[in-house]
Design a protein around this motif. Structure first.
Motif, mmCIF file in Angstrom:
data_model
loop_
_atom_site.group_PDB
_atom_site.id
_atom_site.type_symbol
_atom_site.label_atom_id
_atom_site.label_comp_id
_atom_site.label_asym_id
_atom_site.label_seq_id
_atom_site.Cartn_x
_atom_site.Cartn_y
_atom_site.Cartn_z
ATOM 1 N N ASP A 97 -8.544 0.350 3.975
ATOM 2 C CA ASP A 97 -9.229 1.463 4.107
ATOM 3 C C ASP A 97 -9.262 2.071 5.337
ATOM 4 O O ASP A 97 -10.425 2.898 5.725
ATOM 5 C CB ASP A 97 -10.771 0.944 3.542
ATOM 6 N N THR A 98 -8.501 1.502 6.553
ATOM 7 C CA THR A 98 -8.483 2.347 7.743
ATOM 8 C C THR A 98 -6.939 2.927 7.976
ATOM 9 O O THR A 98 -6.339 2.850 7.108
ATOM 10 C CB THR A 98 -8.582 1.098 8.961
ATOM 11 N N ASP A 99 -6.826 3.614 9.146
ATOM 12 C CA ASP A 99 -5.506 4.220 9.313
ATOM 13 C C ASP A 99 -4.475 2.850 10.030
ATOM 14 O O ASP A 99 -4.758 2.783 11.083
ATOM 15 C CB ASP A 99 -5.647 5.371 10.222
ATOM 16 N N LEU A 100 -3.738 2.425 9.143
ATOM 17 C CA LEU A 100 -2.671 1.375 9.575
ATOM 18 C C LEU A 100 -1.347 2.081 9.955
ATOM 19 O O LEU A 100 -1.011 3.144 9.440
ATOM 20 C CB LEU A 100 -2.544 0.328 8.621
ATOM 21 N N ASP A 101 -0.669 1.506 10.911
ATOM 22 C CA ASP A 101 0.692 1.858 11.296
ATOM 23 C C ASP A 101 1.659 1.191 10.660
ATOM 24 O O ASP A 101 3.023 1.548 10.597
ATOM 25 C CB ASP A 101 0.902 1.705 12.568
ATOM 26 N N TRP A 155 3.906 -7.796 -7.951
ATOM 27 C CA TRP A 155 4.358 -7.012 -6.645
ATOM 28 C C TRP A 155 4.407 -5.570 -6.882
ATOM 29 O O TRP A 155 3.813 -4.927 -5.890
ATOM 30 C CB TRP A 155 5.658 -7.916 -6.173
ATOM 31 N N ASP A 156 4.950 -5.217 -8.062
ATOM 32 C CA ASP A 156 4.559 -3.865 -7.962
ATOM 33 C C ASP A 156 3.358 -3.386 -8.152
ATOM 34 O O ASP A 156 3.090 -2.223 -7.537
ATOM 35 C CB ASP A 156 5.498 -3.412 -9.361
ATOM 36 N N ARG A 157 2.518 -3.849 -8.759
ATOM 37 C CA ARG A 157 1.287 -3.617 -8.958
ATOM 38 C C ARG A 157 0.357 -3.563 -7.532
ATOM 39 O O ARG A 157 -0.268 -2.675 -7.002
ATOM 40 C CB ARG A 157 0.450 -4.450 -9.732
ATOM 41 N N LEU A 158 0.632 -4.843 -6.587
ATOM 42 C CA LEU A 158 0.222 -4.879 -5.347
ATOM 43 C C LEU A 158 0.602 -3.657 -4.563
ATOM 44 O O LEU A 158 -0.177 -3.205 -3.815
ATOM 45 C CB LEU A 158 0.286 -6.337 -4.607
ATOM 46 N N ILE A 159 1.968 -3.482 -4.559
ATOM 47 C CA ILE A 159 2.243 -2.395 -3.633
ATOM 48 C C ILE A 159 1.786 -1.256 -3.825
ATOM 49 O O ILE A 159 1.738 -0.317 -3.091
ATOM 50 C CB ILE A 159 3.919 -2.590 -3.693
ATOM 51 N N SER A 160 1.783 -0.597 -5.299
ATOM 52 C CA SER A 160 1.339 0.560 -5.658
ATOM 53 C C SER A 160 -0.119 0.673 -5.405
ATOM 54 O O SER A 160 -0.494 1.671 -4.686
ATOM 55 C CB SER A 160 1.371 0.809 -7.244
ATOM 56 N N TRP A 161 -1.067 -0.431 -5.222
ATOM 57 C CA TRP A 161 -2.203 -0.314 -5.029
ATOM 58 C C TRP A 161 -2.478 -0.134 -3.366
ATOM 59 O O TRP A 161 -3.223 0.723 -2.946
ATOM 60 C CB TRP A 161 -3.201 -1.757 -5.176
ATOM 61 N N ILE A 162 -1.577 -0.648 -2.606
ATOM 62 C CA ILE A 162 -1.433 -0.436 -1.038
ATOM 63 C C ILE A 162 -1.141 0.907 -0.788
ATOM 64 O O ILE A 162 -1.736 1.621 0.050
ATOM 65 C CB ILE A 162 -0.619 -1.461 -0.655
ATOM 66 N N GLU A 164 -1.382 3.460 -2.668
ATOM 67 C CA GLU A 164 -2.645 4.426 -2.804
ATOM 68 C C GLU A 164 -3.587 4.747 -1.639
ATOM 69 O O GLU A 164 -4.159 5.716 -1.510
ATOM 70 C CB GLU A 164 -3.355 4.168 -4.061
ATOM 71 N N LYS A 165 -3.886 3.413 -1.272
ATOM 72 C CA LYS A 165 -4.692 3.339 0.175
ATOM 73 C C LYS A 165 -3.937 3.850 1.147
ATOM 74 O O LYS A 165 -4.851 4.296 2.263
ATOM 75 C CB LYS A 165 -5.394 2.023 0.100
ATOM 76 N N GLN A 166 -2.766 3.806 1.449
ATOM 77 C CA GLN A 166 -2.040 4.128 2.647
ATOM 78 C C GLN A 166 -0.758 4.908 2.323
ATOM 79 O O GLN A 166 0.399 4.574 2.305
ATOM 80 C CB GLN A 166 -1.492 2.538 3.266
ATOM 81 N N PRO A 167 -1.001 6.071 2.113
ATOM 82 C CA PRO A 167 0.210 7.073 1.501
ATOM 83 C C PRO A 167 1.288 7.137 2.599
ATOM 84 O O PRO A 167 2.398 7.348 2.101
ATOM 85 C CB PRO A 167 -0.549 8.210 1.483
ATOM 86 N N ASN A 168 1.019 7.066 3.674
ATOM 87 C CA ASN A 168 2.040 7.256 5.097
ATOM 88 C C ASN A 168 2.356 6.451 5.710
ATOM 89 O O ASN A 168 3.330 6.134 6.467
ATOM 90 C CB ASN A 168 1.612 8.477 5.775
ATOM 91 N N THR A 169 1.941 5.019 5.452
ATOM 92 C CA THR A 169 2.219 3.580 6.254
ATOM 93 C C THR A 169 3.299 2.985 5.876
ATOM 94 O O THR A 169 3.442 2.780 4.639
ATOM 95 C CB THR A 169 0.914 2.958 6.178
ATOM 96 N N ASN A 199 11.766 -1.593 -5.143
ATOM 97 C CA ASN A 199 10.459 -0.695 -5.104
ATOM 98 C C ASN A 199 10.573 0.423 -4.377
ATOM 99 O O ASN A 199 10.805 0.126 -2.979
ATOM 100 C CB ASN A 199 9.351 -1.809 -4.775
ATOM 101 N N ASP A 200 10.444 1.758 -4.699
ATOM 102 C CA ASP A 200 10.472 2.776 -3.856
ATOM 103 C C ASP A 200 9.431 2.899 -2.705
ATOM 104 O O ASP A 200 9.447 3.698 -2.005
ATOM 105 C CB ASP A 200 10.701 3.948 -4.738
ATOM 106 N N ASN A 201 8.371 2.232 -2.824
ATOM 107 C CA ASN A 201 7.204 2.520 -2.076
ATOM 108 C C ASN A 201 7.157 1.525 -0.877
ATOM 109 O O ASN A 201 6.227 1.434 -0.005
ATOM 110 C CB ASN A 201 5.931 2.214 -2.922
ATOM 111 N N CYS A 202 8.435 0.806 -0.823
ATOM 112 C CA CYS A 202 8.306 -0.008 0.512
ATOM 113 C C CYS A 202 9.766 -0.244 0.948
ATOM 114 O O CYS A 202 10.631 0.293 0.203
ATOM 115 C CB CYS A 202 7.705 -1.588 0.148
ATOM 116 N N PHE A 203 9.864 -0.824 2.223
ATOM 117 C CA PHE A 203 11.241 -0.928 2.573
ATOM 118 C C PHE A 203 11.608 -2.410 2.477
ATOM 119 O O PHE A 203 10.893 -3.436 2.941
ATOM 120 C CB PHE A 203 11.443 -0.515 4.003
#
Length: 262
Positions: A97-101, A155-162, A164-169, A199-203
């Motif tokens: 819930d914070t700005d992560l890098d 894992w897809d669920r976890l990464i999707s959840w993350i 949503e909270k971190q759209p640009n991280t 998964n397209d939401n992560c590297f």
């Protein structure tokens, strides 16, 4: 650079190595949680944590007491979930819930863990079974490992959840390399996960064997291996948000160069 990790020493030690290159503040660290358990408890909330009554009934061996308590600490919000080996930080879930890098993930526990399912039908725990002297009185041990397809769904669920909270991280995922492992079942599980997981939401760090000279134990590597992983993390952060095929190829080249050395 504000960072959170989920998984095992692979993620944590790679970030530790990154600290030699960058100013890193590690805000949260999750250990000892299998992906199905974490998603069900803390994201979808379809189950709750085991009760304190169950935990109090566990009779811990002298040799295993410290280890078992550490593993319980890492799996219970009433203890230290998301705060493994860090002090005065907000923990993994609050960090989202914070700005992560950077967020770094790995699936070690999902490859190797069979859980202990309480006989009273409470949710399962990840334990070293020999640490609990009355394990068979309180728990049934899973006969099978977590199905890889189910693990990928979670894992897809976890990464999707993350996401949503971190759209640009930048989110970096390591499939734990097991090609060196003497347990063939674990080796095949790691290879199956690597083949199936997209998964397209992560590297996703390219799957690559670890050179024998860089292996410390079956589940831990030598400092140079983590330093190379840190180089991949640094490259991903530098290239965000434009993670291209060139980034993947560059990461692949960095890692594969290590296995050519004899």
């Amino acid at each position: 650079m504000k960072v959170a990790t989920y998984g095992s020493c692979l993620s944590r030690y790679s970030v530790n190595a990154l600290q030699a290159r960058s100013d890193v503040q590690l805000l949260g660290v999750v250990y000892h949680n299998r992906i199905d358990r974490f998603v069900d408890h803390y994201i979808d909330k379809t189950s709750t944590e085991p009760s304190s009554d169950l935990i109090e009934k566990m009779q811990l061996s002298d040799a295993g007491s410290a280890r078992c308590n550490l593993m319980l600490d890492n799996q219970l919000t009433t203890r230290k979930l998301g705060h493994h080996a860090i002090r005065n930080q907000i923990g993994f879930i609050n960090a989202l819930d914070t700005d992560l890098d950077l967020i770094v993930l790995d699936n070690f526990v999902d490859i190797i863990a069979k859980l202990a399912a309480p006989k009273n039908s409470e949710p399962s725990l990840f334990l070293t079974f020999s640490d609990c002297e009355n394990i068979h009185e309180l728990f049934d041990i899973e006969k099978e490992y977590l199905n890889i397809d189910l693990a990928i769904q979670k894992w897809d669920r976890l990464i999707s959840w993350i996401r949503e909270k971190q759209p640009n991280t930048p989110i970096v995922f390591f499939n734990f390399p097991m090609q060196h492992h003497t347990n063939n079942a674990l080796k095949l599980r790691s290879l199956e996960f690597a083949e199936k997981f997209k998964n397209d939401n992560c590297f996703i760090v390219p799957d690559c064997p670890v050179h024998p000279s860089l292996i410390d134990t079956p589940s831990h590597f030598r400092t140079m291996q983590y330093s190379m992983y840190a180089g991949v993390l640094e490259m991903v952060v530098k290239n965000k948000p434009y993670i291209t095929s060139k980034t993947v190829n560059d990461a692949d080249s960095v890692l594969r160069a290590t296995i050519k050395k004899q």
